[in-house]
Design an enzyme around this catalytic site. Structure first.
Site, mmCIF file in Angstrom:
data_model
loop_
_atom_site.group_PDB
_atom_site.id
_atom_site.type_symbol
_atom_site.label_atom_id
_atom_site.label_comp_id
_atom_site.label_asym_id
_atom_site.label_seq_id
_atom_site.Cartn_x
_atom_site.Cartn_y
_atom_site.Cartn_z
ATOM 1 N N TRP A 185 14.737 -10.615 -9.934
ATOM 2 C CA TRP A 185 15.788 -11.089 -10.787
ATOM 3 C C TRP A 185 15.468 -10.222 -12.447
ATOM 4 O O TRP A 185 16.368 -10.459 -13.454
ATOM 5 C CB TRP A 185 15.869 -12.680 -11.112
ATOM 6 C CG TRP A 185 14.515 -13.122 -11.046
ATOM 7 C CD1 TRP A 185 14.017 -13.407 -12.351
ATOM 8 C CD2 TRP A 185 13.909 -13.809 -10.134
ATOM 9 N NE1 TRP A 185 12.720 -13.981 -12.068
ATOM 10 C CE2 TRP A 185 12.610 -14.328 -10.747
ATOM 11 C CE3 TRP A 185 14.110 -13.787 -8.765
ATOM 12 C CZ2 TRP A 185 11.524 -14.726 -9.695
ATOM 13 C CZ3 TRP A 185 13.161 -14.218 -7.899
ATOM 14 C CH2 TRP A 185 12.035 -14.825 -8.464
ATOM 15 N N ARG A 186 14.432 -9.539 -12.181
ATOM 16 C CA ARG A 186 14.191 -9.103 -13.586
ATOM 17 C C ARG A 186 14.649 -7.495 -13.605
ATOM 18 O O ARG A 186 14.772 -6.739 -12.684
ATOM 19 C CB ARG A 186 12.697 -8.943 -13.744
ATOM 20 C CG ARG A 186 12.135 -10.079 -14.109
ATOM 21 C CD ARG A 186 10.458 -9.976 -14.305
ATOM 22 N NE ARG A 186 9.905 -11.256 -14.935
ATOM 23 C CZ ARG A 186 8.511 -11.378 -15.008
ATOM 24 N NH1 ARG A 186 7.815 -10.499 -14.521
ATOM 25 N NH2 ARG A 186 8.167 -12.753 -15.310
ATOM 26 N N GLU B 258 16.948 -18.741 -13.222
ATOM 27 C CA GLU B 258 15.996 -19.824 -13.914
ATOM 28 C C GLU B 258 16.547 -21.201 -13.399
ATOM 29 O O GLU B 258 15.652 -21.910 -13.283
ATOM 30 C CB GLU B 258 16.625 -19.658 -15.505
ATOM 31 C CG GLU B 258 16.223 -18.427 -16.077
ATOM 32 C CD GLU B 258 14.670 -18.544 -16.177
ATOM 33 O OE1 GLU B 258 13.898 -19.560 -15.989
ATOM 34 O OE2 GLU B 258 14.048 -17.576 -16.550
ATOM 35 N N TYR C 260 15.828 -30.682 -4.896
ATOM 36 C CA TYR C 260 16.784 -30.847 -6.170
ATOM 37 C C TYR C 260 18.234 -30.442 -6.186
ATOM 38 O O TYR C 260 18.472 -29.833 -6.863
ATOM 39 C CB TYR C 260 15.934 -30.324 -7.312
ATOM 40 C CG TYR C 260 14.593 -31.371 -7.792
ATOM 41 C CD1 TYR C 260 14.501 -32.401 -7.577
ATOM 42 C CD2 TYR C 260 13.459 -30.404 -8.152
ATOM 43 C CE1 TYR C 260 13.282 -32.947 -7.891
ATOM 44 C CE2 TYR C 260 12.112 -31.054 -8.402
ATOM 45 C CZ TYR C 260 12.177 -32.467 -8.359
ATOM 46 O OH TYR C 260 11.096 -33.064 -8.709
ATOM 47 N N TYR D 186 14.504 -25.587 -22.119
ATOM 48 C CA TYR D 186 13.940 -24.674 -21.455
ATOM 49 C C TYR D 186 14.682 -23.508 -21.098
ATOM 50 O O TYR D 186 14.684 -22.555 -21.464
ATOM 51 C CB TYR D 186 13.065 -24.878 -20.408
ATOM 52 C CG TYR D 186 12.676 -23.740 -19.379
ATOM 53 C CD1 TYR D 186 11.750 -22.843 -20.063
ATOM 54 C CD2 TYR D 186 13.264 -23.547 -18.494
ATOM 55 C CE1 TYR D 186 11.516 -21.468 -19.527
ATOM 56 C CE2 TYR D 186 13.127 -22.228 -17.688
ATOM 57 C CZ TYR D 186 12.130 -21.176 -18.235
ATOM 58 O OH TYR D 186 11.995 -20.039 -17.719
ATOM 59 N N ASP E 298 8.500 -23.554 -20.870
ATOM 60 C CA ASP E 298 8.217 -24.324 -19.450
ATOM 61 C C ASP E 298 6.585 -24.731 -19.492
ATOM 62 O O ASP E 298 5.934 -24.549 -20.482
ATOM 63 C CB ASP E 298 8.383 -23.248 -18.647
ATOM 64 C CG ASP E 298 7.460 -22.213 -18.349
ATOM 65 O OD1 ASP E 298 6.969 -21.859 -19.580
ATOM 66 O OD2 ASP E 298 7.296 -21.561 -17.498
ATOM 67 N N CYS F 104 -10.226 -16.902 -17.093
ATOM 68 C CA CYS F 104 -10.538 -16.583 -18.688
ATOM 69 C C CYS F 104 -11.164 -15.274 -18.848
ATOM 70 O O CYS F 104 -10.818 -14.544 -19.830
ATOM 71 C CB CYS F 104 -11.303 -17.877 -19.331
ATOM 72 S SG CYS F 104 -10.392 -19.350 -19.335
ATOM 73 N N CYS G 31 -8.698 -17.349 -27.973
ATOM 74 C CA CYS G 31 -8.466 -18.829 -27.424
ATOM 75 C C CYS G 31 -9.366 -20.034 -28.015
ATOM 76 O O CYS G 31 -10.516 -19.735 -27.517
ATOM 77 C CB CYS G 31 -8.635 -18.594 -25.800
ATOM 78 S SG CYS G 31 -8.061 -20.389 -24.964
#
Length: 352
Positions: free
Chosen positions: A21-22, A38, A83, A121, A139, A198, A207
């Site tokens: 979808w990009r 989305e 959902y 969002y 999000d 990290c 951070c």
DNA sequence: CAAGCGTGGAT
DNA sequence: TATCCAAGCTT
């Protein structure tokens, strides 16, 4: 632009995930694609959406095409994604855009927010990604990254306003879409909920949570309450001509607007038929039971089937309520059963 | 505004 | 097996 933002965008330029979808670099994303992805991605993994996004685009290439589709077809296409209010709202939203907005999605978060199925969002994400509108898209990924970056120890959801403010201070006005997607990719690949990498993070020097050894435990949040166990029964009522009795559930509540095998009790509602079994017919037990976990309870579904398929003439005498229908067995795959019912159907078919 | 709302994968 | 988590929204 803040140095942290520059590092994030540079990392994204090199590590962005290629997703269906990009838009490709240099190309404009299609707002319809952005919107559909989305909605599908709400509380749903990228892996799951990857498998389903193209099916929708191929079948309904434009928002107008989707608006023309009958709701039943959209629900069937959505089956398995969960959902299901999202699918009903998807259809409502498509019709609104097609019929009231000339087929064009609005470009501001405020206008997007008024459409069904689009919350804070999603409005921010579509505005930023599809329209380069300077909005943040908060999000769970963005919240986690920001909470760690600034070592926000106040638990969710109380800290949401603060996280949004902090994110907004990092927002580059010239690249809001890349910023939103960069936060999501960083959260999905590096700054994960468990075992964050990290050591590979482009923002490790900035951070605050990492400096304090807090990265893994942020953001803080309450534990989920335990899920109760519930039980129910499902009835396989088949006919000699190869059809089975199904019904569409009401729009509100669990599995709203979806097709089910007639069942009773498991959502706490009274059965839609009088007596202990549908039409007071006799049934044989089928093993094993179906076990399925929903958002807020575990279900054990006992299965029952007729000893023999009903003769068509006798089946015609059954007083079917609105929403009940005889469906050809060979088309069971395309009717769009939710997963719990797909499990039951499979066991019934194997038992017969 | 807390609760309701699916599913599949990882741990 | 139990729990958590994943690009949240609605009421």
């Amino acid at each position: 632009m803040k140095r942290t933002t520059e590092k994030l965008l540079k990392w994204y330029a090199e590590h962005a995930r290629a997703l269906p979808w990009r838009a490709r670099p240099g190309e404009r994303p299609d707002p319809y694609h952005v919107w559909l992805s989305e909605i599908m991605l709400q509380q749903t993994t990228v892996a799951t959406v990857r498998k389903r996004f193209d099916d929708f685009i191929r079948r309904w290439p434009t928002v107008r095409a989707l608006a023309e589709a009958p709701l039943e077809e959209v629900m069937a296409a959505w089956a398995g994604l969960g959902y299901y209010a999202r699918a009903r709202n998807l259809h409502k939203c498509a019709r609104k855009v097609a019929h009231e907005l000339g087929g064009e999605f609005p470009s501001t978060p405020e206008a997007l927010r008024r459409l069904p199925g689009i919350g804070d969002y999603t409005a921010g994400a579509i505005a930023a990604i599809a329209f380069h509108h300077p909005a943040v898209a908060m999000d769970t990924n963005a919240e986690r990254v920001i909470a760690r970056l600034f070592a926000v120890t106040e638990p969710l959801p109380g800290c949401k306003p603060r996280l949004r403010t902090l994110a907004h201070e990092l927002l580059p006005r010239h690249a809001p879409g890349n910023f939103a997607q960069a936060l999501m990719d960083l959260g999905a690949i590096i700054c994960t909920a468990r075992n964050p990498a990290c050591g590979l993070c482009p923002l490790m020097d900035d951070c605050a949570a990492r400096k304090q050894g807090l990265a893994e435990e942020l953001p803080r949040k309450q534990k989920n309450p335990p899920k109760p166990h519930r039980e129910g029964k499902a009835f396989w009522i088949d006919r000699a001509d190869g059809r089975v009795l199904l019904r569409r559930r009401p729009e509100r509540g669990m599995l709203g607007s979806m097709v089910e095998i007639p069942s009773t009790g498991w959502d706490g509602a009274p059965p839609a038929f009088a007596g202990r079994t549908p039409f007071r017919l006799e049934f044989d037990r089928v093993r094993p039971d179906v076990r399925h976990t929903f958002t807020h309870f575990h279900l054990k579904l006992a299965l029952y089937r007729l000893p023999e398929p009903l003769e068509v003439e006798r089946a015609r005498l059954l007083p079917l309520s609105p929403g009940w229908f005889w469906h050809p067995l060979e088309k069971l795959d395309t009717v769009g059963l939710p997963t719990v019912m797909k499990k039951a159907a499979r066991l019934f078919l194997e038992s017969g």
